[in-house]
Each structure stands twice: as structure tokens, then as C-alpha cells.
Design an enzyme around this catalytic site. Structure first.
Site, PDB file in Angstrom:
ATOM      1  CG  ASN A  51      -7.811  -4.531   0.316  1.00  0.00           C
ATOM      2  OD1 ASN A  51      -6.900  -3.696   0.441  1.00  0.00           O
ATOM      3  ND2 ASN A  51      -7.352  -5.891   0.631  1.00  0.00           N
ATOM      4  CE1 TYR A  88      -2.995  -1.917   7.175  1.00  0.00           C
ATOM      5  CE2 TYR A  88      -2.421  -4.513   7.463  1.00  0.00           C
ATOM      6  CZ  TYR A  88      -2.655  -3.405   6.615  1.00  0.00           C
ATOM      7  OH  TYR A  88      -3.187  -3.510   5.515  1.00  0.00           O
ATOM      8  CG  HIS A 133      -1.882  -1.219   1.202  1.00  0.00           C
ATOM      9  ND1 HIS A 133      -3.228  -1.100   0.402  1.00  0.00           N
ATOM     10  CD2 HIS A 133      -1.802  -2.342   1.970  1.00  0.00           C
ATOM     11  CE1 HIS A 133      -3.671  -2.370   0.486  1.00  0.00           C
ATOM     12  NE2 HIS A 133      -3.107  -3.015   1.436  1.00  0.00           N
TER      13      HIS A 133
END
Length: 485
Positions: free
Chosen positions: A127, A337, A54
Site C-alpha cells: 500500500n 489473494y 482494490h
């Protein structure tokens, strides 16, 4: 010839590189799974300073407004009444390419929403597809490596891409999505967004529900053909960024309607397939879409680096009334993350303006570290409990507890009555028009025909045959024709 043994970085042999250790079959993952944590932690540190995945992204500010009553399913404060507005920041992105990559490419798109709620920031990281290629996070670094540039050639290699998919039959559903007509959105404004994972909502009475999020674009879905995308990417590699920026600047504010599918928690165990499997969608006949509200983007960032590149979304940023499910991929992302942001931006990245709460104030005992600006004065203590009036715990969990049972260890996903890697890929193929099927087959054959190994081609063809005989036959014939040219 004997195969070399896969080991951890300390040299210990790896018993299972396909399944993470969990608390019983289908339970949440375990912190003691050193192999999983080591893979994810190393994976997060492989690139500096851009994101490993990303990396190429765009973002904008706006608001979310509740339009329908969902208090029967969740006691989340920002969803507590119709008409309630919450400030948001949304980041869109491609997945596989680097920061300098083009926008108009065949790739999933990230769709991440940060809700600045009065009870803290809620990050919904999804997404533009409702499914993904894999169902266990221990395979994620390997998957991304197969899609990234080859260490020797320095380019994305069809051999690597299709070799991984050949050994991952669960990817067939997402491959069908990616190679279909929605594989290249015309812009970020003209694509849907999905939470993709299964999440948990809890209402004021403590009842638990599992939910899936669907952001339906109000601009209509528009996509590009491979030929259109190649032309646009050559003319303006930043085409999606340009479109989003200019639309908002001229007052055309993109919007999405948020719907959820709601499954009572008690129904999960007996659903016909594993409802926590990221490679599958829930039937809308079983769990119809229920409208929640409207997402609107109306303000561009003033500084792309400060606000888009430094924006940090963590799926573990929940608020009361919303929590995780036993979705293995989600469980892995809860760690990965946040760890990626601590690596990229430092332990104090939550103090940056784009990441800090806006409707409340963060109060905790975190101090020091790189770029620390939160000393809180000479009388503030950095431990708890204390006698100096520091912040205290509430004793109220954010969400309902998840039941666990069984023995620790690596487990394959629990099998439900109709679990299968190919059924939904076939269902998707049969939903397509004849013209859509032709384009899908051409897109797949264009890449698969470039693979140098016949066994890898055969393994992938077997997946398409298993999804639908006509699907497999067409792809096989198209690949053969391209290889004979």
C-alpha cells in the site's frame, strides 16, 4: 438482553472472532482454522466480477534496476548484481470504493509490483501506507464491510466506519495516517509505496533476515486537501488514471527508489514491540533504510481490462531467497489473494499474458479447468513422479524455515515489552507541524461528528486521548463544535 451467538455457516458457535488459529503464540496460521478460511473464502466471492477491494485501479509496465549490493541478505536471482534489470508490471488502486469510484478520495492506495524474474514471478503487494487498520485477517471481512456501502442506505455510513474503529483500537495509527495530509495523494506518481508487511530474506549461507520494503517516489510526495479532492473528483473521477497515462505517453516516466529495513531474524523475538504487527512501523534509528534499486514505469497497457483488471497479484508468489514471516495479516493474504483470483478469473488465470512468467517458463502438472489452454500435447503426463521426463522438484526451499512452538488454537498476538496500540499514533501526531495537526483534527472531526451514537464517539475519542492528550483534546473540541452547530 442476551446477545445472539455468532456462528459459522454450518451453525457452529464461533469461540474467537478476533484471533486466527496459529501454531503457537506468534506462529504461522493453521489450515484447520475453518472459521478463518470460511470467512475469507466467502468474502472473496461477495462481488462479481470486480475485486471486492482494490477494484478501482490503474497500471503500467516498466523495469526494476538493482543499484546496490544486497547479496549479503538475499540470494534472490533478480537482486544478485548491481545493474541487473527485471521487467515489472505495477498496479495502483484505491481500496474501499467500487470500480466506478473516483480516484481522488481519502483512502489508502494499493501499490502492487509484479517482478517477472528468471526464477518465476515475484509479487510484492503493498500500500501507500506503511501500516494498516488491523493485525489479524479474521477481522478483515468485517473491517471492509464497515467501510463499504451500508446494506440498507446504499452509501458509506459514518456510523459503520467509526463504530468498527471504536472497537479496534489498533486502527488508531492508520486512522492518523489516513486523516492526515497524505490521506489523498495528488496522483499515483506522487506517493510512496510500502510492502507494509514484514517479509523474510535468506542469503546464500542460509542466514535469515526480516525486511520491510519502502518505495520512495522520486517525483516528491504531493497530496490534496479534502476541498481540492472534492473538486477534482467532480471534474474527472479518473484523475489518477489520466495523470499516469498521460505522463507516460509524453515520456515523463515516474520512478521510485526502493529501500529496505533489515532485521536479523534472531533480533525479532526481543524487539521492543512485535515486529510482525502490521499496525506498527520499525524505527529507522533501529533499522536504517538501505537502498536496493530503482523502479521505473515507461509503458502503458494496451488494454486496461486485459492487463489491469485481469492482473492477478498474489503475496504467495515468492522466488528463491524471499519468503513469508509470521505476520498474521500476511499469512491470511497468502490464501485470500490467490483464492480471489481463482474466483474472479478462473483457475487458469496464471496463463493470461499479464500474469504469465516472462523471463522463464512455468512447468507443472496443472491441467484442465475453465479456459484451459495448457494441454501440453498427447504425451505430457499430469502426475508426478513419472517416467516420462516431466518436471521434477528441486529439494531447495525458497526461504528459511520459521520456528514454531506451543499449542494450536486462537492466540492473541505475542506481547513484547513496548507493545501498545497508541504509542506510534501519538508519535506520528507529534511529528506533524501545527498546520498538519489542524487539518488532521478537522478531517477526523468532519466524519466522527456525523456518527449518531454518543458511545461510539466516546470510544473513538478515548483512542485519540490515549495516543496524545493534545490530540484527543483537539478532536473532542472539534467534534463538539460541529455537533452543536
Amino acid at each position: 438482553m442476551s446477545k445472539r451467538v455468532l456462528t459459522t455457516e454450518s451453525g457452529a458457535p464461533v469461540a474467537d472472532n478476533q484471533n486466527s488459529a496459529s501454531a503457537g503464540v506468534g506462529g504461522p496460521l493453521l489450515l484447520q482454522d475453518q472459521h478463518l478460511l470460511e470467512k475469507l473464502a466467502r468474502f472473496n466471492r461477495e462481488r462479481i466480477p470486480e475485486r471486492v477491494v482494490h477494484a478501482r485501479g490503474s497500471g503500467a509496465y516498466g523495469h526494476f534496476e538493482v543499484t546496490d549490493d544486497v547479496t549479503g541478505f538475499t540470494h534472490a536471482d533478480f537482486l544478485s548484481e548491481t545493474g541487473r534489470r527485471t521487467e515489472v508490471f505495477v498496479r495502483f488502486s484505491t481500496v474501499a470504493d467500487s470500480l466506478g469510484g473516483a480516484d481522488a478520495v481519502r483512502d489508502p492506495r494499493g501499490f502492487a509490483v509484479k517482478f517477472y524474474t528468471a526464477e518465476g514471478n515475484y509479487d510484492l503487494v503493498g500500500n501507500n501506507t506503511p501500516v494498516f487498520f488491523i493485525k489479524d485477517p479474521v477481522k478483515f471481512p468485517d473491517f471492509i464491510h464497515s467501510q463499504k456501502r451500508d446494506p440498507f442506505t446504499g452509501r458509506q455510513e459514518p456510523d459503520n466506519v467509526w463504530d468498527f474503529w471504536a472497537h479496534s483500537p489498533e486502527a488508531t495509527h492508520q486512522v492518523t495516517w489516513l486523516m492526515g495530509d497524505r490521506g489523498i495523494p495528488a496522483s499515483y506518481r506522487h506517493m510512496n509505496g510500502y510492502g507494509s508487511h514484514t517479509y523474510q530474506w535468506t542469503n546464500a549461507e542460509g542466514e535469515a533476515f526480516f525486511v520491510k520494503y519502502h518505495f520512495k517516489t522520486n517525483q516528491g510526495v504531493r497530496s490534496l486537501s479534502s476541498e481540492q479532492a472534492a473538486e477534482i473528483a467532480g471534474k474527472d473521477p479518473c484523475s489518477h488514471q489520466t495523470d499516469l497515462l498521460q505522463a507516460i505517453e509524453r515520456g515523463v516516466h515516474p520512478s521510485w527508489t526502493l529501500y529496505v529495513q533489515v532485521m536479523p531474524a534472531a533480533e525479532a523475538a526481543d524487539y521492543r514491540f512485535n515486529p510482525f504487527d502490521l499496525t506498527k512501523v520499525w524505527s529507522h534509528r533501529d533499522y536504517p533504510l538501505q537502498r536496493v534499486g530503482r523502479l521505473v514505469l515507461d509503458r502503458n497497457p494496451d488494454n486496461v481490462f486485459a492487463e489491469v483488471e485481469q492482473a492477478a497479484f498474489s503475496p504467495n508468489n515468492f522466488v528463491p531467497g524471499i519468503g513469508p514471516s509470521p505476520d498474521k495479516m500476511l499469512q491470511g493474504r497468502l490464501f485470500a489473494y490467490a483464492d480471489a483470483h481463482r474466483y474472479r478469473l478462473g483457475v487458469n488465470h496464471t496463463l493470461l499474458a499479464v500474469n504469465a512468467p516472462k523471463a522463464t517458463t512455468a512447468q507443472n502438472y496443472g491441467r484442465d479447468g475453465l479456459m484451459a489452454v495448457n494441454s501440453q500435447g498427447r504425451y505430457a503426463k499430469n502426475y508426478e513422479p513419472n517416467s516420462y521426463g516431466g518436471p521434477v522438484e528441486t529439494g531447495r526451499p525458497l526461504s528459511a524455515p520459521l520456528p514454531v512452538s506451543g499449542h494450536t488454537g486462537t492466540h492473541e498476538a505475542p506481547q513484547h515489552t513496548k507493545d501498545d496500540d497508541f504509542v506510534q499514533a501519538g508519535d506520528l501526531y507529534r511529528l506533524m507541524s501545527e498546520e498538519e495537526r489542524q487539518r488532521l483534527v478537522a478531517n477526523i472531526a468532519g466524519g466522527l461528528s456525523q456518527v449518531s451514537r454518543d458511545d461510539v464517539i466516546e470510544k473513538n475519542l478515548a483512542h485519540f486521548h490515549a495516543a496524545d492528550p493534545d490530540y484527543g483534546r483537539r478532536v473532542e473540541e472539534a467534534v463538539r463544535a460541529l455537533r452543536e452547530d
